[in-house]
Design a protein around this motif. Structure first.
Motif, short mmCIF file in Angstrom:
data_model
loop_
_atom_site.label_atom_id
_atom_site.label_comp_id
_atom_site.label_asym_id
_atom_site.label_seq_id
_atom_site.Cartn_x
_atom_site.Cartn_y
_atom_site.Cartn_z
N PHE A 252 0.84 -1.19 0.00
CA PHE A 252 0.00 0.00 0.00
C PHE A 252 0.88 1.24 0.00
N VAL A 253 0.58 2.20 -0.87
CA VAL A 253 1.28 3.47 -0.83
C VAL A 253 0.82 4.27 0.38
N ASN A 254 -0.49 4.28 0.63
CA ASN A 254 -1.05 5.00 1.77
C ASN A 254 -2.28 4.25 2.28
N PRO A 255 -2.10 3.29 3.18
CA PRO A 255 -3.24 2.49 3.64
C PRO A 255 -4.34 3.30 4.29
N ASP A 256 -4.00 4.45 4.87
CA ASP A 256 -5.03 5.27 5.51
C ASP A 256 -5.97 5.90 4.49
N ALA A 257 -5.55 5.94 3.22
CA ALA A 257 -6.39 6.53 2.18
C ALA A 257 -6.86 5.47 1.18
N THR A 258 -6.98 4.23 1.66
CA THR A 258 -7.40 3.13 0.80
C THR A 258 -8.59 2.42 1.46
N TYR A 259 -9.65 2.22 0.69
CA TYR A 259 -10.88 1.62 1.24
C TYR A 259 -11.07 0.23 0.65
N ILE A 260 -11.07 -0.80 1.49
CA ILE A 260 -11.24 -2.18 1.04
C ILE A 260 -12.30 -2.86 1.89
N ASP A 261 -13.35 -3.37 1.23
CA ASP A 261 -14.40 -4.09 1.94
C ASP A 261 -13.86 -5.40 2.49
N ILE A 262 -14.59 -5.94 3.46
CA ILE A 262 -14.10 -7.11 4.19
C ILE A 262 -14.08 -8.38 3.35
N VAL B 256 -7.66 4.31 -3.62
CA VAL B 256 -8.24 3.15 -4.31
C VAL B 256 -9.37 2.60 -3.45
N THR B 257 -10.49 2.23 -4.11
CA THR B 257 -11.64 1.65 -3.42
C THR B 257 -11.95 0.29 -4.03
N LEU B 258 -12.00 -0.74 -3.19
CA LEU B 258 -12.32 -2.10 -3.62
C LEU B 258 -13.52 -2.57 -2.81
N LYS B 259 -14.63 -2.88 -3.48
CA LYS B 259 -15.86 -3.16 -2.76
C LYS B 259 -16.46 -4.50 -3.17
N GLY B 260 -17.34 -5.01 -2.29
CA GLY B 260 -18.11 -6.21 -2.59
C GLY B 260 -17.27 -7.46 -2.65
N LEU C 167 -2.85 -1.21 -9.03
CA LEU C 167 -4.05 -0.38 -8.99
C LEU C 167 -3.61 1.03 -8.65
N THR C 168 -3.76 1.96 -9.58
CA THR C 168 -3.25 3.30 -9.33
C THR C 168 -4.29 4.20 -8.69
N ASN C 169 -3.82 5.34 -8.28
CA ASN C 169 -4.63 6.34 -7.57
C ASN C 169 -5.98 6.58 -8.25
N GLY C 170 -7.05 6.50 -7.46
CA GLY C 170 -8.38 6.82 -7.96
C GLY C 170 -9.15 5.64 -8.52
N THR C 171 -8.57 4.48 -8.56
CA THR C 171 -9.26 3.30 -9.10
C THR C 171 -10.39 2.86 -8.17
N ASN D 62 -6.51 4.62 -12.59
CA ASN D 62 -7.53 5.64 -12.31
C ASN D 62 -8.82 5.41 -13.08
N SER D 63 -9.41 4.23 -12.90
CA SER D 63 -10.59 3.84 -13.67
C SER D 63 -11.61 3.15 -12.78
N MET D 64 -12.84 2.99 -13.32
CA MET D 64 -13.94 2.38 -12.58
C MET D 64 -14.34 1.07 -13.25
N ILE D 65 -14.46 0.01 -12.46
CA ILE D 65 -14.82 -1.32 -12.96
C ILE D 65 -15.94 -1.86 -12.08
N GLU D 66 -17.04 -2.29 -12.71
CA GLU D 66 -18.21 -2.78 -11.96
C GLU D 66 -18.66 -4.14 -12.50
N GLU D 67 -18.79 -5.10 -11.63
CA GLU D 67 -19.40 -6.40 -11.94
C GLU D 67 -18.88 -6.97 -13.25
N SER D 68 -17.57 -7.02 -13.39
CA SER D 68 -16.95 -7.48 -14.63
C SER D 68 -15.75 -8.36 -14.30
#
Length: 459
Positions: free
Chosen positions: A254-264, A278-282, A292-296, A311-317
């Motif tokens: 992690f470059v900055n774990p405090d600014a990274t959101y990862i679901d359980i 970076v946000t990783l959900k579901g 995974l770069t900044n803003g993904t 820096n992109s968005m990926i959903e259900e793929s």
């Protein structure tokens, strides 16, 4: 000995200012109730009873088929809530864990330690406690000079001396099951809240000379009960820190774990590099050596090994090994990108499949399309898949070259090895190995530019 569990999940949670039952508010991608249920599962209870009340049908849906349910139609306190479990648990031999559904940070390990402590000390009741720097609002653990627990006193009922006590009640307990339901028959509402407190059974046990103990949490954070949005945010922050720490232990950078959101529920292989924001959900899964770069932002998707998502968005793929995406691309639900596909900046893919080594470098829209291998999609190309009422399919074979600024009007098929000239509008299928030009004939009008006002000779 046999373990049982009672999860208290009947309250409305007025301070949450929400129509949603309190225990269904989410922390790191799943409800608080699900966090509690997962931790409770660590003690392997023979029976788990969840007490529901406010919007019971919503709460029941979350743990459907995983627990027995009893309904507390009036919320008259924690003692009253546990009474509701009597038809399921009364007279059974063993110990019963009682835990609130709004305590998402308690770990399964702590609950196992609590059960072991209870059994090893032969207690009739054991309270899970914690040491609080600021104990205001919590029930206090009152001990005698021998360190034995005498009673638990709530904040509103505590004397000045009792309010100075730092050891607090977390709201989690283990009881001898049979004695619990016997004692519940003798509690009353003679307190500041006018409710039946589960804590009052402790006094009953003491009066009978029975052994009451307390097991203190090593980590105070686990004791957090969520009653409002402030506490919910605190729980989210603590849980996120835990999740990221575990991924780092597992070999994720992690470059900055405090600014990274990862679901359980997110799974990440070793050697993945994750930049800030970076946000990783579901139910997302990330393969080894992916970047995974900044803003993904990725939701419910599977990413293969050695992919680069910029820096992109990926959903259900699903994205296979070696895929590169972005920057500023959007992979919408129902899409699959095969090995070594490249989707570049400002490209949108929706409900489409792209074969191996296919490339859409920039400024394209691919919707409801199936593309073969080694296809080149030129800049500005779109599949016109929607006529205002229905959506239609575009089929593109292998080794197809689509020139820039082309419009492919579905339903249409481009055969293998075909070529579409730049600027074309394609409304009919193109045979394999053919070249298609779908644009107006260019006309050059000699010397006409000299007639225009902006021409240099007219200024």
């Amino acid at each position: 000995m046999t373990n049982y569990a009672v999860i208290l999940a009947a309250g409305k949670g007025t301070r949450m200012k929400s129509d949603l039952p309190k225990v269904l508010h989410k922390v790191a991608g799943i409800s608080m109730l699900e966090h509690v249920f997962r931790s409770v599962s660590a003690i392997e209870p023979e029976k788990t009873v969840t007490v529901i009340g406010h919007k019971a049908e919503l709460v029941e849906q979350v743990l459907a088929d995983q627990t027995e349910f009893v309904c507390q139609t009036e919320q008259l306190g924690t003692g009253h809530a546990v009474m509701m479990a009597e038809p399921v648990l009364e007279n059974l031999t063993g110990q019963t864990l009682v835990i609130a559904g709004d305590t998402p940070l308690i770990t399964g390990e702590s609950l196992k330690n609590l059960i072991d402590f209870h059994i090893n000390h032969k207690n009739v009741a054991t309270i899970l406690t914690a040491e609080a720097d600021n104990p205001f609002g919590y029930g206090r653990i009152v001990r005698n000079q021998h360190g034995e627990v005498i009673k638990i006193v709530e904040q509103k009922d505590a004397s000045d001396f009792e309010q100075q006590i730092k050891e607090i009640n977390t709201g989690t307990y283990v009881f001898d099951n049979a004695r619990l339901f016997e004692a519940l028959k003798n509690i009353n509402t003679n307190n500041a809240q006018g409710e039946y407190y589960i804590t009052d059974v402790i006094g009953i046990f003491r009066e009978n000379g029975e052994k009451v103990g307390a097991y203190t949490l090593k980590d105070f954070d686990e004791s957090l009960g969520v009653n409002d949005r402030v506490a919910l945010a605190t729980a989210e922050s603590i849980m996120r820190r835990r999740i990221n720490q575990q991924h780092m232990i597992n070999g994720v950078s992690f470059v900055n774990p405090d600014a990274t959101y990862i679901d359980i529920n997110v799974e990440i292989a070793p050697e993945v590099q994750i930049e800030a924001n970076v946000t990783l959900k579901g139910q997302t899964k990330i393969g080894a050596e992916t970047i995974l770069t900044n803003g993904t932002y990725i939701v419910d998707s599977e990413i293969g090994q050695r992919a680069v998502i910029t820096n992109s968005m990926i959903e259900e793929s699903s994205l296979a090994d070696g895929v590169t995406v972005g920057p500023y691309a959007h992979i919408r639900p129902g899409s699959s990108l095969a090995k070594d596909v490249h989707v570049g900046n400002f490209v949108e893919v929706k409900a489409s499949s792209l074969g191996e080594n296919t490339k859409a470098g920039h400024l394209a829209y691919l919707g409801n399309a199936d593309l073969g291998a080694n296809v080149n999609i030129g800049a500005g190309t779109i599949t016109a898949n929607y006529d205002g009422q229905n959506k239609y399919k575009t089929l593109i074979g292998n080794n197809v070259f689509v020139g820039s600024n082309s419009t492919i009007v579905a339903p249409v098929e481009l055969g293998d090895n075909s070529l579409v000239g730049a600027g074309s509008t394609i409304t009919k299928s193109v045979p394999a190995d053919a070249i298609a030009l779908g644009r107006g004939r260019q006309t050059n009008m000699a010397e006409y530019a000299k007639r225009l006002p902006h021409h240099p000779q007219n200024k």
